[in-house]
Design a protein around this motif. Structure first.
Motif, PDB file in Angstrom:
ATOM      1  N   GLU A  79      17.910  17.521 -41.823  1.00 32.49           N
ATOM      2  CA  GLU A  79      18.128  16.123 -41.394  1.00 32.49           C
ATOM      3  C   GLU A  79      19.547  15.683 -41.713  1.00 32.49           C
ATOM      4  O   GLU A  79      20.197  14.977 -40.955  1.00 32.49           O
ATOM      5  N   GLN A  80      20.026  16.158 -42.890  1.00 33.26           N
ATOM      6  CA  GLN A  80      21.367  15.738 -43.325  1.00 33.26           C
ATOM      7  C   GLN A  80      22.477  16.577 -42.706  1.00 33.26           C
ATOM      8  O   GLN A  80      23.627  16.526 -43.131  1.00 33.26           O
ATOM      9  N   GLY A  81      22.099  17.436 -41.759  1.00 36.39           N
ATOM     10  CA  GLY A  81      23.132  18.150 -40.998  1.00 36.39           C
ATOM     11  C   GLY A  81      23.346  19.599 -41.387  1.00 36.39           C
ATOM     12  O   GLY A  81      24.238  20.249 -40.833  1.00 36.39           O
ATOM     13  N   ALA A  82      22.563  20.135 -42.340  1.00 38.89           N
ATOM     14  CA  ALA A  82      22.753  21.543 -42.724  1.00 38.89           C
ATOM     15  C   ALA A  82      22.282  22.446 -41.582  1.00 38.89           C
ATOM     16  O   ALA A  82      21.424  22.060 -40.795  1.00 38.89           O
ATOM     17  N   ARG A  83      22.882  23.656 -41.538  1.00 41.67           N
ATOM     18  CA  ARG A  83      22.477  24.633 -40.513  1.00 41.67           C
ATOM     19  C   ARG A  83      22.001  25.908 -41.184  1.00 41.67           C
ATOM     20  O   ARG A  83      22.504  26.301 -42.240  1.00 41.67           O
ATOM     21  N   LEU A  84      21.035  26.548 -40.541  1.00 43.41           N
ATOM     22  CA  LEU A  84      20.469  27.755 -41.118  1.00 43.41           C
ATOM     23  C   LEU A  84      21.283  28.967 -40.642  1.00 43.41           C
ATOM     24  O   LEU A  84      21.443  29.169 -39.440  1.00 43.41           O
ATOM     25  N   CYS A  85      21.801  29.732 -41.603  1.00 43.59           N
ATOM     26  CA  CYS A  85      22.637  30.890 -41.258  1.00 43.59           C
ATOM     27  C   CYS A  85      22.051  32.157 -41.865  1.00 43.59           C
ATOM     28  O   CYS A  85      21.383  32.116 -42.895  1.00 43.59           O
ATOM     29  N   ARG A  86      22.381  33.260 -41.239  1.00 43.23           N
ATOM     30  CA  ARG A  86      21.943  34.563 -41.727  1.00 43.23           C
ATOM     31  C   ARG A  86      23.010  35.137 -42.639  1.00 43.23           C
ATOM     32  O   ARG A  86      24.189  35.055 -42.301  1.00 43.23           O
ATOM     33  N   CYS A  87      22.622  35.710 -43.742  1.00 43.01           N
ATOM     34  CA  CYS A  87      23.630  36.283 -44.642  1.00 43.01           C
ATOM     35  C   CYS A  87      24.348  37.413 -43.895  1.00 43.01           C
ATOM     36  O   CYS A  87      23.728  38.145 -43.124  1.00 43.01           O
TER      37      CYS A  87
END
Ligand code: SIN
Ligand code: CO
Length: 376
Positions: free
Chosen positions: A295-303
């Motif tokens: 919600e606060q703008g974080a994005r899910l990334c792959r290591c």
């Protein structure tokens, strides 16, 4: 964004795994994803594989990393090489993504080198397919034909070979690329201070596949069927043709069993040769906390470098992640594909995935082990 500036279909048809080719301006307006200083910073780290190679009178001296001081090497005739830069330097990942026209399981690593004039690693042969992409600077490459070559100074411990007759010579400049399949001797001489990128692809050997099969059978305590016979040869010292083929058939039976081979392939081919930069969060996330971060703008990334692999026609709907197996219900095949296909997930994709409780649990597990992370 790194966009390929050549016809991939033609490349795959005529060159991939077949013969070397020079692709001038393979990337238009190519710009280096890393600076020499940043590369030197990576080479200081204990867990990152690096080496300096000093060229002197047709001899190549290897200094293994970590490397902190370059003052002994002077202004020329040396090269710094850092392996698996895509694991440690996220800005280099988009470059690697441009090579996803070859399946992920075949990708090995992105090696980046910084070379001073006269620097090079010497004539050698790789067991891997490699794309040699020129960043800033220029290097003169020589490639010889496939054949029998003697180890340099008779020392088979190094990959170096005697000088060879070139069948191809080229000066690579920024954005130019040379593709070399396994077995072709090659070497470069640096003309002007250069950053170069080796995008390497692996191919498992029979030895590697059989050793994975053996490990798997031992782990699972399976493959315990023993040989039985219905007739015996008259000569006691003989292993009869029939016994030989029945013994081989026992092996073939294992190799033909999808139940046995699919997990072996999934596990083996989702692993990396080089260490991953896996950083579990200080405190484990809950699904609610994950939703809030998104919600606060974080994005899910792959290591960096993590492989998330699927098998075609997998009756168990598995994802293979860094050698581990995660089974999902059949109705989630689309979500499984979203996870395996996308290196970074958009907010919309993540929200859709989180609607499915089994996927949400998997994502939380991957975040809490450090395989996925949240970036601002
Ligand atoms: C180099 O950049 O000189 C070495 C890369 C390679 O030959 O694979
Ligand atoms: Co090479």
């Amino acid at each position: 964004m790194y966009q390929l500036n050549f016809n991939v279909g033609e490349f795959l048809q005529h060159y991939w795994q077949k013969k070397p080719v020079v692709i001038k301006q393979a990337f238009k307006d190519f710009s280096d994803p890393i600076t020499a200083e940043e590369l030197a910073g990576l080479a200081c780290e204990e867990e990152i594989a690096s080496r300096v190679i000093v060229t002197e009178d047709n001899q190549w001296q290897i200094i293994s990393g970590p490397i902190e001081d370059y003052s002994p090497y002077g202004e020329q005739n040396w090269q710094l090489l850092v392996q698996a830069v895509n694991h440690w330097f996220p800005d280099s990942i988009p470059l690697v993504e441009a090579f996803r026209f070859i399946p992920d399981w075949r990708f090995d690593d992105l090696m980046v080198s910084y070379a001073t004039p006269g620097g090079g690693v010497g004539p050698h042969i790789d067991n891997y397919d490699v794309f040699l992409l020129q960043g800033s600077g220029s290097r003169h490459w020589k490639v010889g034909d496939i054949g029998e070559y003697r180890a340099r100074n008779g020392d088979s411990h190094t990959a170096l070979i005697d000088d060879f007759e070139p069948m191809l010579e080229v000066v690579l400049e920024q954005g130019d690329m040379l593709y070399i399949p396994p077995g072709y001797p090659h070497c470069a001489k640096t003309l002007t201070t250069a950053l170069s990128y080796s995008i390497g692809f692996r191919a498992p050997s029979q030895q590697e596949l059989f050793s994975s099969l053996a490990d798997h059978l031992i782990d699972q305590n399976s493959g315990l069927t023993r040989f039985t016979s219905t007739s015996e040869p008259e000569t006691p010292s003989l292993i009869s043709d029939e016994h030989q083929s029945d013994l081989k058939a026992m092996l073939c039976q294992l190799l033909e069993s999808q139940d046995t081979m699919q997990p072996i392939l999934g596990q083996l081919l989702s692993q990396n040769r080089f260490e991953l930069d896996v950083c579990p969060p200080e405190q484990s996330y809950t699904i609610a906390e994950l939703r809030e971060a998104l919600e606060q703008g974080a994005r899910l990334c792959r290591c960096g470098g993590l492989k998330i692999i699927e098998l075609e026609n997998d009756p168990l709907n598995r994802l293979f992640i860094d050698g581990q197996t995660f089974q999902l219900p059949p109705h989630l095949s689309q979500q499984r594909r979203v996870l395996s296909e996308n290196i970074n997930l958009s907010r919309q994709q993540t929200n859709l995935l989180l609607e499915e409780p089994e996927i949400a649990t998997l994502i939380i597990e991957l975040i809490n082990t450090g395989y996925l992370y949240l970036s601002e």
